[in-house]
Design an enzyme around this catalytic site. Structure first.
Site, mmCIF file in Angstrom:
data_model
loop_
_atom_site.group_PDB
_atom_site.id
_atom_site.type_symbol
_atom_site.label_atom_id
_atom_site.label_comp_id
_atom_site.label_asym_id
_atom_site.label_seq_id
_atom_site.Cartn_x
_atom_site.Cartn_y
_atom_site.Cartn_z
ATOM 1 N N CYS A 61 0.837 -1.198 0.000
ATOM 2 C CA CYS A 61 0.000 0.000 0.000
ATOM 3 C C CYS A 61 0.875 1.251 0.000
ATOM 4 O O CYS A 61 1.620 1.476 -0.937
ATOM 5 C CB CYS A 61 -0.987 -0.040 1.161
ATOM 6 S SG CYS A 61 -2.308 1.174 1.009
ATOM 7 N N HIS A 73 -3.835 -5.006 0.266
ATOM 8 C CA HIS A 73 -3.287 -5.473 1.541
ATOM 9 C C HIS A 73 -3.328 -6.997 1.613
ATOM 10 O O HIS A 73 -4.353 -7.552 2.003
ATOM 11 C CB HIS A 73 -4.102 -4.889 2.704
ATOM 12 C CG HIS A 73 -3.881 -3.430 2.890
ATOM 13 N ND1 HIS A 73 -2.936 -2.930 3.747
ATOM 14 C CD2 HIS A 73 -4.447 -2.359 2.298
ATOM 15 C CE1 HIS A 73 -2.945 -1.605 3.690
ATOM 16 N NE2 HIS A 73 -3.859 -1.232 2.818
ATOM 17 N N GLU A 127 -2.091 -8.863 3.747
ATOM 18 C CA GLU A 127 -2.311 -9.283 5.142
ATOM 19 C C GLU A 127 -3.779 -9.212 5.537
ATOM 20 O O GLU A 127 -4.157 -9.673 6.609
ATOM 21 C CB GLU A 127 -1.428 -8.453 6.079
ATOM 22 C CG GLU A 127 -1.892 -7.031 6.373
ATOM 23 C CD GLU A 127 -1.618 -6.025 5.253
ATOM 24 O OE1 GLU A 127 -1.227 -6.441 4.150
ATOM 25 O OE2 GLU A 127 -1.820 -4.813 5.485
#
Lengths: 200, 251
Positions: free
Chosen positions: A82, A182, A184
């Protein structure tokens, strides 16, 4: 032997908890890097990022580890996530004009789109130029959470579409990888991406 | 564009509770266990709101939040009792991706929205608006529909956008926990009045309620709580149903 991933901790804006957790889930060993001496012992680098381009660069530059980090990023496999990808650019235009790390020939600009901004939610990626980080992930969805986009023409790995607007969602240049989304926060697909990163 | 389906946990630590009409609380389980369950059902996000922190003026219970964050590989929004940039910072460090503001911003210091947005980015700042319907206007409430603010919902929505909020969570005091459908008119009004995403909560009782809300008001996301806690619906069922109605949702 497990790879040691150096996760760069810069200032209050670094959201490192969830990235650390996801890399561990993928089988990697994470070392959170706050001082330059710690950089030597890591195999790869992850640049996280939450916040504004301006604040991120300000924090990084005022940090004692800046010069060493820049050198390390030029040689070790590095993944920017990001804002961590965006600051690899030449220039950013969030809260004024700010110089980035200037490793990717790009500018970071507000998303001009006829839809709600910030762009938040799961979306697809369309592979433009395949690489090992994205292997097996062509048909997966990833979570996006951003108001700015990287404008680049030379190192595009994937494009994505939001509200009819196409934007760069991943880049790749030599040892540098960046994703606008993202991993994650993207369920199993994101863990797979970190596994790919560990295997690079 | 995929409409996000979000699981909302109203927490009175250490339990997820279900306020009925924002009053009377029922214990539904632990945040950790429910967050995990909804993640596995395919929730796009989880929101965790400590519904008593502001009211009792006590510290945020960070432990429970961190444990919950550890179960999730999807975005995690956290709110309740947030009063400072330091609170934001602590929450991000234990695994929150978005911080949800209400009482402090609306009753005391709206400037916190600006400060947080500049430091952490707009996308990380969510403002929760609890709307109560009066004859000709909607009023912002706080503390789970207990305390009036005198502020007009429509004006406040525009103000928080102006101040840098990245998202609005719209809750309706009148329909919350009743499972009798959303306030679709208010939802449409707010969605059309701001450029930032609006997530609508309060009112899902059956699949059709969710479909009607999405088709009529076009929110960016729908937050559901009661129907999940009571096992009336699963996130997977909601998504499958919406797909058959031609509404785009994530996998």
């Amino acid at each position: 032997m497990s790879q040691v991933i150096g996760l760069i901790n810069y200032g209050i804006a670094g959201n490192i908890h969830s990235i650390k957790k996801a890399i561990k889930e993928a089988g990697g060993v994470v070392k959170v890097i706050s001082v330059k001496e710690e950089l030597k012992s890591v195999d790869k680098i992850v640049l996280p990022g939450v916040g504004s381009f301006k604040d991120a660069m300000h924090e990084l530059k005022s940090d004692d580890l800046f010069d060493e980090l820049k050198k390390a990023i030029e040689t070790k496999p590095t993944l920017g996530i990001c804002l961590g990808m965006q600051i690899l650019s030449t220039l950013g235009f969030e809260y004024g004009k700010t110089e980035g790390l200037n490793l990717i020939d790009a500018e970071v600009k507000p998303m001009l789109v006829d839809a709600k901004v910030p762009h938040m939610g799961f979306g697809n990626i369309q592979i433009v130029k395949s690489n090992k980080l994205l292997e097996g992930l062509e048909n997966e969805e990833f979570y996006f959470m951003h108001s700015y986009e990287m404008v680049n023409y030379t190192d595009i790995a994937t494009l994505s579409n939001y509200g009819g607007h196409q934007f760069v969602s991943a880049i790749h240049k030599n040892n540098l990888y960046g994703v606008q989304f993202h991993p994650e926060k993207s369920r199993e697909a994101g863990i797979k991406l970190f596994k790919n990163f560990l295997e690079l | 564009m995929r409409t996000r389906i979000i699981a909302k946990l109203d927490v009175k630590p250490p339990y997820v509770v279900k306020p009925v009409h924002f009053e009377g609380l029922r214990k539904m389980g632990s945040p950790v266990e429910l967050a995990k369950k909804y993640y596995e059902q395919g929730a796009d996000e989880v929101m965790y709101i400590d519904i008593v922190a502001s009211l009792y003026q006590r510290e945020i219970v960070f432990d429970e939040i961190e444990k919950t964050a550890n179960e999730l590989f999807i975005p995690f929004g956290v709110g309740g009792g947030v009063r400072s940039v330091e609170d934001f910072s602590k929450l991000f460090h234990i695994g929150a991706d978005k911080v949800i503001l209400n009482t402090y911003a609306v009753q005391e210091n709206p400037e916190l929205i600006n400060q947080a947005a500049q430091i952490f980015g707009n996308q990380a700042v969510v403002v929760n608006i609890e709307a109560k319907k009066w004859d000709t206007w909607y009023e912002c409430y706080t503390d789970c529909g207990r305390i009036r603010s005198g502020k007009n919902v429509l004006q406040w929505a525009k103000e928080v956008e102006e101040r840098g909020a990245g998202e609005i969570l719209l809750q309706c005091v009148d329909s919350d926990g009743r499972q009798r459908g959303f306030d679709v008119e208010l939802s449409k009004l707010i969605v059309e009045s701001v450029k930032i995403p609006v997530v609508v909560s309060s009112g899902a009782g059956k699949l059709e309620d969710i479909k009607e809300l999405i088709q009529y008001a076009k929110p960016s996301g729908v937050a559901v709580a009661s129907v999940l806690h009571y096992d009336k619906l699963t996130i997977r069922e909601i998504k499958e149903y919406l797909r058959t109605c031609g509404i785009e949702v994530s996998k």
